[in-house]
Design an enzyme around this catalytic site. Structure first.
Site, PDB file in Angstrom:
ATOM      1  N   CYS A 119      45.265 -21.844  21.551  1.00  0.00           N
ATOM      2  CA  CYS A 119      44.796 -20.547  22.067  1.00  0.00           C
ATOM      3  C   CYS A 119      43.363 -20.624  22.587  1.00  0.00           C
ATOM      4  O   CYS A 119      42.892 -19.691  23.241  1.00  0.00           O
ATOM      5  CB  CYS A 119      44.873 -19.487  20.986  1.00  0.00           C
ATOM      6  SG  CYS A 119      46.531 -19.221  20.364  1.00  0.00           S
ATOM      7  N   HIS A 252      39.358 -13.744  20.990  1.00  0.00           N
ATOM      8  CA  HIS A 252      40.785 -14.075  21.120  1.00  0.00           C
ATOM      9  C   HIS A 252      41.618 -12.960  20.490  1.00  0.00           C
ATOM     10  O   HIS A 252      41.322 -12.487  19.393  1.00  0.00           O
ATOM     11  CB  HIS A 252      41.056 -15.406  20.424  1.00  0.00           C
ATOM     12  CG  HIS A 252      42.505 -15.754  20.376  1.00  0.00           C
ATOM     13  ND1 HIS A 252      43.326 -15.651  21.466  1.00  0.00           N
ATOM     14  CD2 HIS A 252      43.292 -16.191  19.346  1.00  0.00           C
ATOM     15  CE1 HIS A 252      44.557 -16.022  21.132  1.00  0.00           C
ATOM     16  NE2 HIS A 252      44.557 -16.348  19.846  1.00  0.00           N
ATOM     17  N   ASN A 282      49.660 -11.826  20.728  1.00  0.00           N
ATOM     18  CA  ASN A 282      48.825 -13.006  20.946  1.00  0.00           C
ATOM     19  C   ASN A 282      49.457 -13.838  22.075  1.00  0.00           C
ATOM     20  O   ASN A 282      50.517 -14.425  21.887  1.00  0.00           O
ATOM     21  CB  ASN A 282      48.761 -13.804  19.635  1.00  0.00           C
ATOM     22  CG  ASN A 282      47.943 -15.072  19.752  1.00  0.00           C
ATOM     23  OD1 ASN A 282      47.603 -15.508  20.857  1.00  0.00           O
ATOM     24  ND2 ASN A 282      47.652 -15.679  18.626  1.00  0.00           N
TER      25      ASN A 282
HETATM   26  C1  LIG Z   1      50.677 -13.736   9.601  1.00  0.00           C
HETATM   27  C2  LIG Z   1      49.904 -12.647   8.892  1.00  0.00           C
HETATM   28  C3  LIG Z   1      49.913 -11.358   9.715  1.00  0.00           C
HETATM   29  C4  LIG Z   1      50.609 -12.363   7.562  1.00  0.00           C
HETATM   30  O1  LIG Z   1      49.892 -11.366   6.860  1.00  0.00           O
HETATM   31  P1  LIG Z   1      49.623 -11.527   5.316  1.00  0.00           P
HETATM   32  O2  LIG Z   1      48.978 -10.297   4.845  1.00  0.00           O
HETATM   33  O3  LIG Z   1      48.889 -12.831   5.122  1.00  0.00           O
HETATM   34  O4  LIG Z   1      51.072 -11.613   4.782  1.00  0.00           O
HETATM   35  P2  LIG Z   1      51.715 -12.750   3.869  1.00  0.00           P
HETATM   36  O5  LIG Z   1      51.926 -13.988   4.648  1.00  0.00           O
HETATM   37  O6  LIG Z   1      50.947 -12.810   2.596  1.00  0.00           O
HETATM   38  O7  LIG Z   1      53.126 -12.108   3.592  1.00  0.00           O
HETATM   39  C5  LIG Z   1      53.257 -10.930   2.834  1.00  0.00           C
HETATM   40  C6  LIG Z   1      54.733 -10.607   2.728  1.00  0.00           C
HETATM   41  O8  LIG Z   1      55.205 -10.145   4.014  1.00  0.00           O
HETATM   42  C7  LIG Z   1      56.356 -10.872   4.376  1.00  0.00           C
HETATM   43  N1  LIG Z   1      56.400 -10.971   5.838  1.00  0.00           N
HETATM   44  C8  LIG Z   1      55.953 -11.974   6.626  1.00  0.00           C
HETATM   45  N2  LIG Z   1      56.186 -11.662   7.919  1.00  0.00           N
HETATM   46  C9  LIG Z   1      56.782 -10.460   7.929  1.00  0.00           C
HETATM   47  C10 LIG Z   1      57.257  -9.615   8.939  1.00  0.00           C
HETATM   48  N3  LIG Z   1      57.172  -9.926  10.251  1.00  0.00           N
HETATM   49  N4  LIG Z   1      57.791  -8.419   8.599  1.00  0.00           N
HETATM   50  C11 LIG Z   1      57.890  -8.058   7.307  1.00  0.00           C
HETATM   51  N5  LIG Z   1      57.470  -8.834   6.292  1.00  0.00           N
HETATM   52  C12 LIG Z   1      56.926 -10.015   6.599  1.00  0.00           C
HETATM   53  C13 LIG Z   1      56.199 -12.220   3.698  1.00  0.00           C
HETATM   54  O9  LIG Z   1      57.441 -12.858   3.566  1.00  0.00           O
HETATM   55  C14 LIG Z   1      55.593 -11.814   2.383  1.00  0.00           C
HETATM   56  O10 LIG Z   1      56.610 -11.354   1.547  1.00  0.00           O
HETATM   57  P3  LIG Z   1      56.629 -11.772  -0.003  1.00  0.00           P
HETATM   58  O11 LIG Z   1      55.348 -11.194  -0.572  1.00  0.00           O
HETATM   59  O12 LIG Z   1      57.872 -11.124  -0.507  1.00  0.00           O
HETATM   60  O13 LIG Z   1      56.655 -13.262  -0.013  1.00  0.00           O
HETATM   61  C15 LIG Z   1      48.438 -13.091   8.587  1.00  0.00           C
HETATM   62  O14 LIG Z   1      48.438 -14.147   7.658  1.00  0.00           O
HETATM   63  C16 LIG Z   1      47.740 -13.540   9.850  1.00  0.00           C
HETATM   64  O15 LIG Z   1      47.428 -12.734  10.700  1.00  0.00           O
HETATM   65  N6  LIG Z   1      47.446 -14.848   9.976  1.00  0.00           N
HETATM   66  C17 LIG Z   1      46.851 -15.392  11.188  1.00  0.00           C
HETATM   67  C18 LIG Z   1      47.947 -15.715  12.179  1.00  0.00           C
HETATM   68  C19 LIG Z   1      47.434 -15.950  13.564  1.00  0.00           C
HETATM   69  O16 LIG Z   1      46.658 -15.190  14.072  1.00  0.00           O
HETATM   70  N7  LIG Z   1      47.923 -17.026  14.197  1.00  0.00           N
HETATM   71  C20 LIG Z   1      47.591 -17.386  15.536  1.00  0.00           C
HETATM   72  C21 LIG Z   1      46.209 -17.918  15.625  1.00  0.00           C
HETATM   73  S1  LIG Z   1      45.808 -18.383  17.245  1.00  0.00           S
END
Ligand SMILES: CC(C)(COP(=O)(O)OP(=O)(O)OC[C@H]1O[C@@H](n2cnc3c(N)ncnc32)[C@H](O)[C@@H]1OP(=O)(O)O)[C@@H](O)C(=O)NCCC(=O)NCCS
Length: 334
Positions: A119, A252, A282
């Site tokens: 990205c 970003h 994104n």
């Molecule tokens: C991906 C992201 C939104 C997840 O948010 P989070 O608060 O960390 O959530 P978690 O990964 O802890 O997951 C929490 C719960 O939601 C669930 N979950 C994950 N994706 C889900 C979705 N799309 N819908 C519903 N539930 C979801 C998980 O399975 C987890 O369930 P569990 O507690 O029963 O295991 C966050 O980690 C993030 O923004 N990371 C950066 C990603 C990014 O920007 N990548 C590109 C960079 S260029």
């Protein structure tokens, strides 16, 4: 790498962006995987994204953006002598998307190649093109940032599917009298690469090749919140400027929570920050030029404004650029 520009001044003289027509909402995705509009909006701020048709590839989306940027700059495509395309989803490994674009637009004298920095690709690409122009190796560059991540996502994996969208932006870079790019900071940490990767996509043999993007969301979140701040602070210090000097901040567009964190830490007023992740998700290398195009169309990119761009992503990579804006750039959306 960090540096203050010290050669011929180079700036963005044309800007264009383009996204596929198809809008996919959070509710649409909730029919494909176990998710909800509420979860996606709360964790990411994303409401909808654009998704390419089956027969649409990167260059199909990038070409309208390129034409718009060239038109805005008022340059003859044949006078472009460098094309750099930042992408991780070229039409194919080779020929490069850049070579295809140069051919399609009629740029017989252009060097053309693709660049892969996740990205952060667009920031890397403008740094490279800037260096070529500033050193006198090239005269006029077309730089594209774009991705069609929908083609490499696992459509059964809710943890990645909801985050990304497709789109592309392009800029024309030319020598100017004064202003333009002031400095760049670019970095990479391959040790963290497996937190956001596509392991089965190259020459490394894996017993069970993985065809789709894999991500450790929490690790990427921690990385993103750290580098958005550290990279911005580093380039401002390098250029003897402070956050108060910045008129337009273009981070970003990965996630509203990541942007909010950077805004708080850097203490950038909200009204200076460009956010459009709710409409596009994104878009990887397309994210910063799409946000720049929005800022341009809103009349925020006036000549004289100091613009801070910071990207981060797969690699893991990050990068910032500081630009003293020089040209009128409204009407960037193709
Ligand atoms: C991906 C992201 C939104 C997840 O948010 P989070 O608060 O960390 O959530 P978690 O990964 O802890 O997951 C929490 C719960 O939601 C669930 N979950 C994950 N994706 C889900 C979705 N799309 N819908 C519903 N539930 C979801 C998980 O399975 C987890 O369930 P569990 O507690 O029963 O295991 C966050 O980690 C993030 O923004 N990371 C950066 C990603 C990014 O920007 N990548 C590109 C960079 S260029």
């Amino acid at each position: 790498m960090i540096g203050r520009t010290n050669g011929r001044p180079v700036s963005i003289t044309g800007l264009g962006c383009h996204v596929p027509d198809r809008v996919v909402t959070n509710d649409d995705l909730s029919k494909i995987v176990e998710t909800s509009d509420e979860w996606i909006v709360e964790r990411t701020g994303i409401k909808e994204r654009r998704i390419a048709r089956d027969d649409e590839a990167l260059t199909d989306i990038a070409l309208p953006a390129c034409r718009r940027a060239l038109e805005m700059a008022g340059v003859d495509p044949a006078s472009i002598d460098l094309v750099v395309v930042a992408t991780v989803t070229p039409d194919m490994s080779f020929p490069s998307a850049a070579a295809l674009i140069a051919d399609e637009l009629g740029m017989p004298d252009a060097a053309a190649y693709d660049l892969s920095a996740g990205c952060t690709g667009f920031v890397y690409a403008i740094a490279q093109a800037h260096a070529m122009l500033s050193a006198g190796l090239a005269r006029r560059a077309l730089v594209v940032g774009g991705d069609v991540l929908s083609k490499i996502l696992d459509w059964d994996d809710r943890s990645t599917l909801v985050l990304f969208g497709d789109g592309a932006g392009a800029v024309v870079l030319e020598e100017v009298e004064d202003g333009g790019f002031l400095g760049f900071e670019l970095g990479a940490d391959g040790g963290g690469g497996a937190n956001l990767w596509l392991p089965g996509s190259g020459s490394r043999h894996f017993d069970e090749p993985e065809k789709y993007v894999k991500m450790n969301g929490r690790e990427v979140f921690k990385f993103a919140t750290r580098v958005l701040v550290s990279s911005a602070e580093a380039i401002l210090e390098e250029c003897d400027l402070t956050i108060d000097d910045v008129d337009v901040y273009v981070p970003h567009q990965a996630n509203v929570r990541i942007i909010d964190h950077a805004v708080r830490k850097l203490q950038v007023p909200e009204e200076k920050t460009v956010v459009n992740v709710e409409r596009y998700g994104n878009t990887s290398s397309g994210s910063i030029p799409l946000a720049l195009a929005d800022a341009a169309d809103d009349g925020r990119l006036e000549p004289g404004k100091l613009v801070l761009l910071t990207g981060m992503g797969a690699g893991l990579t990050w990068g910032s650029a500081l630009i003293r804006w020089t040209h009128e750039t409204t009407g960037a959306t193709a």
